[in-house]
Scaffold this motif. Structure first.
Motif, PDB file in Angstrom:
ATOM      1  N   SER A  20       0.868  -1.170   0.000  1.00 54.72           N
ATOM      2  CA  SER A  20       0.000   0.000   0.000  1.00 54.72           C
ATOM      3  C   SER A  20       0.904   1.220   0.000  1.00 54.72           C
ATOM      4  O   SER A  20       1.464   1.583   1.031  1.00 54.72           O
ATOM      5  CB  SER A  20      -0.916  -0.008   1.228  1.00 54.72           C
ATOM      6  OG  SER A  20      -1.786   1.095   1.183  1.00 54.72           O
ATOM      7  N   ASP A  21       1.070   1.815  -1.154  1.00 55.10           N
ATOM      8  CA  ASP A  21       2.057   2.884  -1.295  1.00 55.10           C
ATOM      9  C   ASP A  21       1.467   4.216  -1.735  1.00 55.10           C
ATOM     10  O   ASP A  21       2.191   5.108  -2.151  1.00 55.10           O
ATOM     11  CB  ASP A  21       3.157   2.452  -2.261  1.00 55.10           C
ATOM     12  CG  ASP A  21       2.630   2.110  -3.645  1.00 55.10           C
ATOM     13  OD1 ASP A  21       1.454   2.422  -3.951  1.00 55.10           O
ATOM     14  OD2 ASP A  21       3.393   1.520  -4.432  1.00 55.10           O
ATOM     15  N   GLY A  22       0.148   4.356  -1.684  1.00 53.99           N
ATOM     16  CA  GLY A  22      -0.486   5.586  -2.120  1.00 53.99           C
ATOM     17  C   GLY A  22      -0.875   5.564  -3.583  1.00 53.99           C
ATOM     18  O   GLY A  22      -1.715   6.339  -4.016  1.00 53.99           O
ATOM     19  N   PHE A  23      -0.279   4.671  -4.369  1.00 57.91           N
ATOM     20  CA  PHE A  23      -0.622   4.548  -5.777  1.00 57.91           C
ATOM     21  C   PHE A  23      -1.458   3.293  -6.023  1.00 57.91           C
ATOM     22  O   PHE A  23      -2.443   3.327  -6.739  1.00 57.91           O
ATOM     23  CB  PHE A  23       0.645   4.518  -6.635  1.00 57.91           C
ATOM     24  CG  PHE A  23       0.377   4.513  -8.110  1.00 57.91           C
ATOM     25  CD1 PHE A  23      -0.258   5.576  -8.725  1.00 57.91           C
ATOM     26  CD2 PHE A  23       0.763   3.435  -8.890  1.00 57.91           C
ATOM     27  CE1 PHE A  23      -0.521   5.573 -10.090  1.00 57.91           C
ATOM     28  CE2 PHE A  23       0.520   3.424 -10.255  1.00 57.91           C
ATOM     29  CZ  PHE A  23      -0.118   4.492 -10.852  1.00 57.91           C
ATOM     30  N   ILE A  24      -1.032   2.171  -5.419  1.00 58.28           N
ATOM     31  CA  ILE A  24      -1.800   0.936  -5.515  1.00 58.28           C
ATOM     32  C   ILE A  24      -1.911   0.275  -4.141  1.00 58.28           C
ATOM     33  O   ILE A  24      -1.123   0.543  -3.250  1.00 58.28           O
ATOM     34  CB  ILE A  24      -1.212  -0.071  -6.529  1.00 58.28           C
ATOM     35  CG1 ILE A  24       0.121  -0.627  -6.030  1.00 58.28           C
ATOM     36  CG2 ILE A  24      -1.090   0.521  -7.912  1.00 58.28           C
ATOM     37  CD1 ILE A  24       0.606  -1.833  -6.812  1.00 58.28           C
ATOM     38  N   VAL A  25      -2.908  -0.583  -4.011  1.00 53.85           N
ATOM     39  CA  VAL A  25      -3.070  -1.468  -2.860  1.00 53.85           C
ATOM     40  C   VAL A  25      -3.059  -2.873  -3.441  1.00 53.85           C
ATOM     41  O   VAL A  25      -3.853  -3.179  -4.336  1.00 53.85           O
ATOM     42  CB  VAL A  25      -4.388  -1.188  -2.108  1.00 53.85           C
ATOM     43  CG1 VAL A  25      -4.605  -2.219  -1.012  1.00 53.85           C
ATOM     44  CG2 VAL A  25      -4.408   0.221  -1.550  1.00 53.85           C
ATOM     45  N   GLN A  26      -2.149  -3.724  -2.959  1.00 56.75           N
ATOM     46  CA  GLN A  26      -1.955  -5.041  -3.571  1.00 56.75           C
ATOM     47  C   GLN A  26      -2.064  -6.157  -2.549  1.00 56.75           C
ATOM     48  O   GLN A  26      -1.668  -6.016  -1.398  1.00 56.75           O
ATOM     49  CB  GLN A  26      -0.587  -5.088  -4.243  1.00 56.75           C
ATOM     50  CG  GLN A  26      -0.308  -6.374  -4.979  1.00 56.75           C
ATOM     51  CD  GLN A  26       0.957  -6.277  -5.818  1.00 56.75           C
ATOM     52  OE1 GLN A  26       1.288  -5.235  -6.344  1.00 56.75           O
ATOM     53  NE2 GLN A  26       1.671  -7.388  -5.920  1.00 56.75           N
ATOM     54  N   SER A  27      -2.592  -7.284  -3.020  1.00 55.92           N
ATOM     55  CA  SER A  27      -2.665  -8.493  -2.212  1.00 55.92           C
ATOM     56  C   SER A  27      -2.711  -9.695  -3.157  1.00 55.92           C
ATOM     57  O   SER A  27      -2.613  -9.536  -4.363  1.00 55.92           O
ATOM     58  CB  SER A  27      -3.896  -8.466  -1.298  1.00 55.92           C
ATOM     59  OG  SER A  27      -3.839  -9.530  -0.378  1.00 55.92           O
ATOM     60  N   GLY A  28      -2.867 -10.880  -2.593  1.00 56.58           N
ATOM     61  CA  GLY A  28      -3.054 -12.072  -3.396  1.00 56.58           C
ATOM     62  C   GLY A  28      -1.934 -13.084  -3.354  1.00 56.58           C
ATOM     63  O   GLY A  28      -2.078 -14.182  -3.860  1.00 56.58           O
ATOM     64  N   ASN A 124     -13.205   4.793  -1.515  1.00 51.91           N
ATOM     65  CA  ASN A 124     -12.445   5.699  -0.637  1.00 51.91           C
ATOM     66  C   ASN A 124     -11.768   4.954   0.510  1.00 51.91           C
ATOM     67  O   ASN A 124     -10.793   5.438   1.078  1.00 51.91           O
ATOM     68  CB  ASN A 124     -13.345   6.808  -0.104  1.00 51.91           C
ATOM     69  CG  ASN A 124     -14.528   6.262   0.684  1.00 51.91           C
ATOM     70  OD1 ASN A 124     -15.052   5.200   0.381  1.00 51.91           O
ATOM     71  ND2 ASN A 124     -14.959   7.002   1.680  1.00 51.91           N
ATOM     72  N   VAL A 125     -12.237   3.763   0.839  1.00 52.40           N
ATOM     73  CA  VAL A 125     -11.625   2.959   1.905  1.00 52.40           C
ATOM     74  C   VAL A 125     -10.196   2.580   1.524  1.00 52.40           C
ATOM     75  O   VAL A 125      -9.330   2.425   2.387  1.00 52.40           O
ATOM     76  CB  VAL A 125     -12.475   1.695   2.189  1.00 52.40           C
ATOM     77  CG1 VAL A 125     -11.750   0.736   3.112  1.00 52.40           C
ATOM     78  CG2 VAL A 125     -13.815   2.100   2.777  1.00 52.40           C
ATOM     79  N   LEU A 126      -9.928   2.450   0.229  1.00 53.36           N
ATOM     80  CA  LEU A 126      -8.589   2.064  -0.227  1.00 53.36           C
ATOM     81  C   LEU A 126      -7.516   3.008   0.301  1.00 53.36           C
ATOM     82  O   LEU A 126      -6.409   2.587   0.590  1.00 53.36           O
ATOM     83  CB  LEU A 126      -8.530   2.033  -1.752  1.00 53.36           C
ATOM     84  CG  LEU A 126      -9.379   0.958  -2.413  1.00 53.36           C
ATOM     85  CD1 LEU A 126      -9.382   1.148  -3.925  1.00 53.36           C
ATOM     86  CD2 LEU A 126      -8.884  -0.428  -2.046  1.00 53.36           C
ATOM     87  N   ARG A 127      -7.838   4.279   0.434  1.00 57.48           N
ATOM     88  CA  ARG A 127      -6.863   5.263   0.920  1.00 57.48           C
ATOM     89  C   ARG A 127      -6.397   4.962   2.339  1.00 57.48           C
ATOM     90  O   ARG A 127      -5.311   5.351   2.733  1.00 57.48           O
ATOM     91  CB  ARG A 127      -7.460   6.661   0.877  1.00 57.48           C
ATOM     92  CG  ARG A 127      -7.610   7.194  -0.504  1.00 57.48           C
ATOM     93  CD  ARG A 127      -7.951   8.685  -0.447  1.00 57.48           C
ATOM     94  NE  ARG A 127      -8.379   9.121  -1.746  1.00 57.48           N
ATOM     95  CZ  ARG A 127      -9.622   9.417  -2.074  1.00 57.48           C
ATOM     96  NH1 ARG A 127     -10.582   9.343  -1.181  1.00 57.48           N
ATOM     97  NH2 ARG A 127      -9.918   9.801  -3.285  1.00 57.48           N
ATOM     98  N   ARG A 128      -7.233   4.285   3.104  1.00 57.23           N
ATOM     99  CA  ARG A 128      -6.907   4.008   4.506  1.00 57.23           C
ATOM    100  C   ARG A 128      -6.223   2.660   4.709  1.00 57.23           C
ATOM    101  O   ARG A 128      -5.720   2.385   5.803  1.00 57.23           O
ATOM    102  CB  ARG A 128      -8.169   4.080   5.351  1.00 57.23           C
ATOM    103  CG  ARG A 128      -8.808   5.463   5.372  1.00 57.23           C
ATOM    104  CD  ARG A 128      -9.881   5.605   6.429  1.00 57.23           C
ATOM    105  NE  ARG A 128     -10.920   4.590   6.380  1.00 57.23           N
ATOM    106  CZ  ARG A 128     -12.106   4.735   5.782  1.00 57.23           C
ATOM    107  NH1 ARG A 128     -12.392   5.843   5.156  1.00 57.23           N
ATOM    108  NH2 ARG A 128     -12.993   3.764   5.823  1.00 57.23           N
ATOM    109  N   LEU A 129      -6.216   1.821   3.708  1.00 54.99           N
ATOM    110  CA  LEU A 129      -5.622   0.493   3.864  1.00 54.99           C
ATOM    111  C   LEU A 129      -4.107   0.582   3.939  1.00 54.99           C
ATOM    112  O   LEU A 129      -3.486   1.367   3.237  1.00 54.99           O
ATOM    113  CB  LEU A 129      -6.023  -0.419   2.703  1.00 54.99           C
ATOM    114  CG  LEU A 129      -7.492  -0.805   2.643  1.00 54.99           C
ATOM    115  CD1 LEU A 129      -7.757  -1.648   1.409  1.00 54.99           C
ATOM    116  CD2 LEU A 129      -7.928  -1.540   3.898  1.00 54.99           C
TER     117      LEU A 129
END
Length: 148
Positions: A20-28, A124-129
């Motif tokens: 989670s770097d402010g540009f993308i949120v990644q998992s998997g 908008n929740v993505l910004r907080r992850l």
């Protein structure tokens, strides 16, 4: 596709956010799980069939519009090694930028990564992850028939 199949089996349930770097949120990514690699699949507007295995950039088609662009916060795409177009597996990411910062046709992601969905509520929740936060569950709300 693979994401829908894995989501239906609960593969992503309880998984942590890994980037989670402010540009993308990644998992998997799941330690100990290895799956066959997926070829990059990009559908260009006007084409009858998708392009497989190459980025639009390597095909000198970088200025063409893709059918599913990175045009909104919460755009969902398959993650891959940037040096290997055919290295997708179980990892995915959400775009965590507003569309005015990454307009279709002018960003570096269109044609380089395969978009397969959009977050339809609460993007908008993505910004907080942050790294370590847990995905409770993944639910495909609509369009799963298009990814079979």
């Amino acid at each position: 596709g693979r994401f829908v199949s894995l989501a239906k089996k609960g593969f992503y349930d309880g998984m942590e956010i890994q980037r989670s770097d402010g540009f993308i949120v990644q998992s998997g990514r799941k330690d100990g799980v290895s799956m066959s690699k997926l070829p990059l699949e990009i559908m260009v507007e006007g084409d009858k069939t998708p392009t497989y295995g190459d980025t639009l950039e390597t095909l000198f088609r970088f200025d063409e519009k893709v059918r599913l662009p990175f045009n909104a916060q919460g755009t969902l795409a398959m993650a891959r090694n940037v040096d290997d177009a055919n290295s997708g597996d179980t990892q995915f990411f959400w775009l965590n930028k507003e569309n005015d910062l990454t307009p279709s046709g002018t960003n570096v992601l269109d044609g380089r990564f395969a978009v397969f969905g959009y977050t339809v509520e609460n993007a908008n929740v993505l910004r907080r992850l942050k790294v370590g936060d847990v995905i409770e569950s993944v639910k495909i709300v609509e369009g799963a028939q298009n990814l079979a």
